[in-house]
Scaffold this active site. Sequence first.
Site, PDB file in Angstrom:
ATOM      1  N   TYR A 254      42.348  45.062  60.181  1.00 50.89           N
ATOM      2  CA  TYR A 254      41.333  45.194  59.126  1.00 50.89           C
ATOM      3  C   TYR A 254      41.383  46.602  58.559  1.00 50.89           C
ATOM      4  O   TYR A 254      41.457  47.575  59.319  1.00 50.89           O
ATOM      5  CB  TYR A 254      39.929  44.930  59.684  1.00 50.89           C
ATOM      6  CG  TYR A 254      39.391  43.601  59.245  1.00 50.89           C
ATOM      7  CD1 TYR A 254      39.225  43.331  57.888  1.00 50.89           C
ATOM      8  CD2 TYR A 254      39.077  42.612  60.159  1.00 50.89           C
ATOM      9  CE1 TYR A 254      38.762  42.104  57.465  1.00 50.89           C
ATOM     10  CE2 TYR A 254      38.602  41.377  59.746  1.00 50.89           C
ATOM     11  CZ  TYR A 254      38.451  41.125  58.401  1.00 50.89           C
ATOM     12  OH  TYR A 254      37.993  39.915  57.977  1.00 50.89           O
TER      13      TYR A 254
ATOM     14  N   THR B 271      50.787  40.011  38.698  1.00 47.25           N
ATOM     15  CA  THR B 271      51.070  39.492  40.030  1.00 47.25           C
ATOM     16  C   THR B 271      52.334  40.212  40.476  1.00 47.25           C
ATOM     17  O   THR B 271      53.015  40.855  39.669  1.00 47.25           O
ATOM     18  CB  THR B 271      51.309  37.964  40.031  1.00 47.25           C
ATOM     19  OG1 THR B 271      52.287  37.656  39.049  1.00 47.25           O
ATOM     20  CG2 THR B 271      50.030  37.208  39.744  1.00 47.25           C
TER      21      THR B 271
ATOM     22  N   LYS C  52      56.442  37.232  40.605  1.00 50.86           N
ATOM     23  CA  LYS C  52      57.199  36.479  39.588  1.00 50.86           C
ATOM     24  C   LYS C  52      58.494  37.237  39.295  1.00 50.86           C
ATOM     25  O   LYS C  52      59.339  37.359  40.180  1.00 50.86           O
ATOM     26  CB  LYS C  52      56.318  36.250  38.370  1.00 50.86           C
ATOM     27  CG  LYS C  52      55.089  35.406  38.708  1.00 50.86           C
ATOM     28  CD  LYS C  52      54.249  35.092  37.501  1.00 50.86           C
ATOM     29  CE  LYS C  52      53.093  34.171  37.851  1.00 50.86           C
ATOM     30  NZ  LYS C  52      51.821  34.855  38.015  1.00 50.86           N
TER      31      LYS C  52
ATOM     32  N   ARG D 132      53.608  37.226  47.246  1.00 54.04           N
ATOM     33  CA  ARG D 132      52.559  36.597  46.438  1.00 54.04           C
ATOM     34  C   ARG D 132      51.313  37.480  46.475  1.00 54.04           C
ATOM     35  O   ARG D 132      50.740  37.715  47.548  1.00 54.04           O
ATOM     36  CB  ARG D 132      52.272  35.210  47.030  1.00 54.04           C
ATOM     37  CG  ARG D 132      51.316  34.350  46.265  1.00 54.04           C
ATOM     38  CD  ARG D 132      51.506  32.902  46.666  1.00 54.04           C
ATOM     39  NE  ARG D 132      52.853  32.474  46.313  1.00 54.04           N
ATOM     40  CZ  ARG D 132      53.212  32.019  45.102  1.00 54.04           C
ATOM     41  NH1 ARG D 132      52.312  31.907  44.141  1.00 54.04           N
ATOM     42  NH2 ARG D 132      54.457  31.681  44.860  1.00 54.04           N
TER      43      ARG D 132
ATOM     44  N   GLU E 128      39.302  47.622  55.518  1.00 57.48           N
ATOM     45  CA  GLU E 128      38.404  47.687  54.349  1.00 57.48           C
ATOM     46  C   GLU E 128      38.266  49.128  53.899  1.00 57.48           C
ATOM     47  O   GLU E 128      38.126  50.036  54.707  1.00 57.48           O
ATOM     48  CB  GLU E 128      37.038  47.091  54.705  1.00 57.48           C
ATOM     49  CG  GLU E 128      37.080  45.584  54.767  1.00 57.48           C
ATOM     50  CD  GLU E 128      35.734  44.962  55.081  1.00 57.48           C
ATOM     51  OE1 GLU E 128      34.700  45.603  54.849  1.00 57.48           O
ATOM     52  OE2 GLU E 128      35.729  43.822  55.566  1.00 57.48           O
TER      53      GLU E 128
ATOM     54  N   ASP F 121      47.663  41.479  30.797  1.00 63.62           N
ATOM     55  CA  ASP F 121      48.062  40.799  32.039  1.00 63.62           C
ATOM     56  C   ASP F 121      49.561  40.519  31.928  1.00 63.62           C
ATOM     57  O   ASP F 121      49.979  39.606  31.207  1.00 63.62           O
ATOM     58  CB  ASP F 121      47.258  39.505  32.172  1.00 63.62           C
ATOM     59  CG  ASP F 121      47.648  38.696  33.406  1.00 63.62           C
ATOM     60  OD1 ASP F 121      48.702  38.985  34.013  1.00 63.62           O
ATOM     61  OD2 ASP F 121      46.907  37.753  33.741  1.00 63.62           O
TER      62      ASP F 121
HETATM   63  N1  DSN Z   1      50.343  29.679  37.802  1.00 60.51           N
HETATM   64  C1  DSN Z   1      51.138  30.766  37.247  1.00 60.51           C
HETATM   65  C2  DSN Z   1      52.234  30.268  36.408  1.00 60.51           C
HETATM   66  O1  DSN Z   1      52.898  29.347  36.832  1.00 60.51           O
HETATM   67  O2  DSN Z   1      52.489  30.797  35.337  1.00 60.51           O
HETATM   68  C3  DSN Z   1      50.321  31.752  36.519  1.00 60.51           C
HETATM   69  O3  DSN Z   1      49.438  32.342  37.406  1.00 60.51           O
END
Ligand code: DSN
Length: 417
Positions: free
Chosen positions: A56, A228, A231, A237, A58, A202
Site C-alpha cells: 500500500y 492510457t 495502446k 494497462r 497511498e 485525451d
Molecule cells: N476501449 C478503448 C478502445 O478500444 O478504444 C478506449 O478506451
Amino acid sequence: MSFVAVDEIRKVDPEVAVLFEREADRQRNTIELIASENHVSPAVLQAMGSIFTNKYAEGYPGKRYYGGCVNMDGVESLAIERAKKLFGCDHANVQAHSGSQANTAVYLAVLNPGDTILSLDLSHGGHLSHGMKINITGLLYHIVHYGVSPKTFQFDMAEVRRLAIEHKPKLILTGASAYPRTIDFAKFTEIAKEVGAVHMADIAHIAGLVATGLHPSPIPVAEFVTTTTHKTLRGPRGGMTMCKADFAKKLDSRMFPGIQGGPLMHVIAAKAVAFAEALKPEFKTYQQQILKNAQALCEGLKSAGIHIVSGGTDNHLMLVDLRPSHPNVTGKAAETWLEAANIITNKNMIPFDERKPVETSGLRLGTPAITTRGMKEKEMKLIAQWISAVLTNNGDANVIEKTRHDVLGLCKQFPLP
Ligand code: DSN
C-alpha cells in the site's frame, strides 16, 4: 521469461491456469487488429506480475500514509521523471488505474457539477468517458458534442468554434477512440482561449505517436493531457494525467484522495519500465512502422474495393465503412467471421451510422499489435486480401477455414516470445 508462466498457478488453481494457457495460444495464433491493444514486452509483463502488488502506498513519493514505501517512492519517481522526459510536460501523475480515472481527475479539478463540456460524439469516434449519457460525465455535467463533417468525415473546425461560442463550455475535450486523422490541438486551444475554456486532450490512442513526434503534441497548448499507457505506448494497462505546473497540486489531490485510494504500485513499476523502453530510439522506429503498416493495410483494403471512412488514415487506425461494398454485412457479422478466421477486430459505429451500436456498419482496424510482432507492409497486403475474401464470400465456411490456415502460417513466422 516466457510469454506466459503458469507453473505456480497450476499448482493451486488448474482451472485458471488452463485459461492462461488458452489465452497465450489465442494471442500467439491470431492477428490482433484491435487498435487499442498491443503486446507488452517481457520486461513490462514481469514488472506487472511482481511483489510491488503487495504494497500500500497511498499518497505520493515522500508523502505516504504507510511505512515501508522507500522502494515505492523510488519507482514512482522514476515513472514520473521518465513520463516528463518522454512527453515534455511540466507535471505527470502516474497513479490513474485507467484512462477513465485519468480523465475523471481532470474533470474534478476544473469543473463543478452542471458545467458544460464540449467533446467529440461517441458515435463519431469519441469515448464513453467524454460525456456518454450514462457515464459519470453525462450524469454530472452538461455535455455538448461536436462531430465530423458529413462531407469530409473530418473535424470541421468552424463548426467546433460555432458550438464553443454558442455553448460557452468550461472544458473543451479533444482526443478520440476512433478518429483516423491528425488532430489540430493548437486550433482547439485557440478556440478554447476565445471562449475562456480549459483544453484537455485525451491522447490515449496516439500517445506513442505523440511521444515520438509523429503526431503533433498537445502538451505545449493544452492545460491537461491524459492517456492510457497500454495502446500505442505499449505499456501496462493503466492511465496517466499530465498538466501545466499551475494545476499540479489540484490534479494530484483530485486523483488521490479525490477518486482513488492506494495506487497499483506493480502497474506503476511497469509504467516506469515501459517509459524507459519508449525513450529508446528503437521505439520511434516501431512507431514509424505502425504508420507505414496502417497506410499499407488501408491501401490494400481500398484496392479490394473496401471503403475507408474519410478516405484514409494519418495514424495507427482506420475505420472500414462496410455499406458501399458489402451493404448486407453488419460490423457484428464481419467481426464474428473474421474471428473465426483468427483475425481479431472490433465492430464500430461509423459517423452517421444507421445501424445500432450492437450491430454497426463499421469495423475498426489498427496496426500497433501486429507491428510489435514484426509484421511489415508485405504482410499488411496479405491481411487486407484475407479480410476482403472473408467479407466478399459472406463468411463462407470454406473461405474462413482456408484463411485461418493462412493466418496460422503467418503467426508462426512472427512468434510472440
Ligand atoms: N476501449 C478503448 C478502445 O478500444 O478504444 C478506449 O478506451
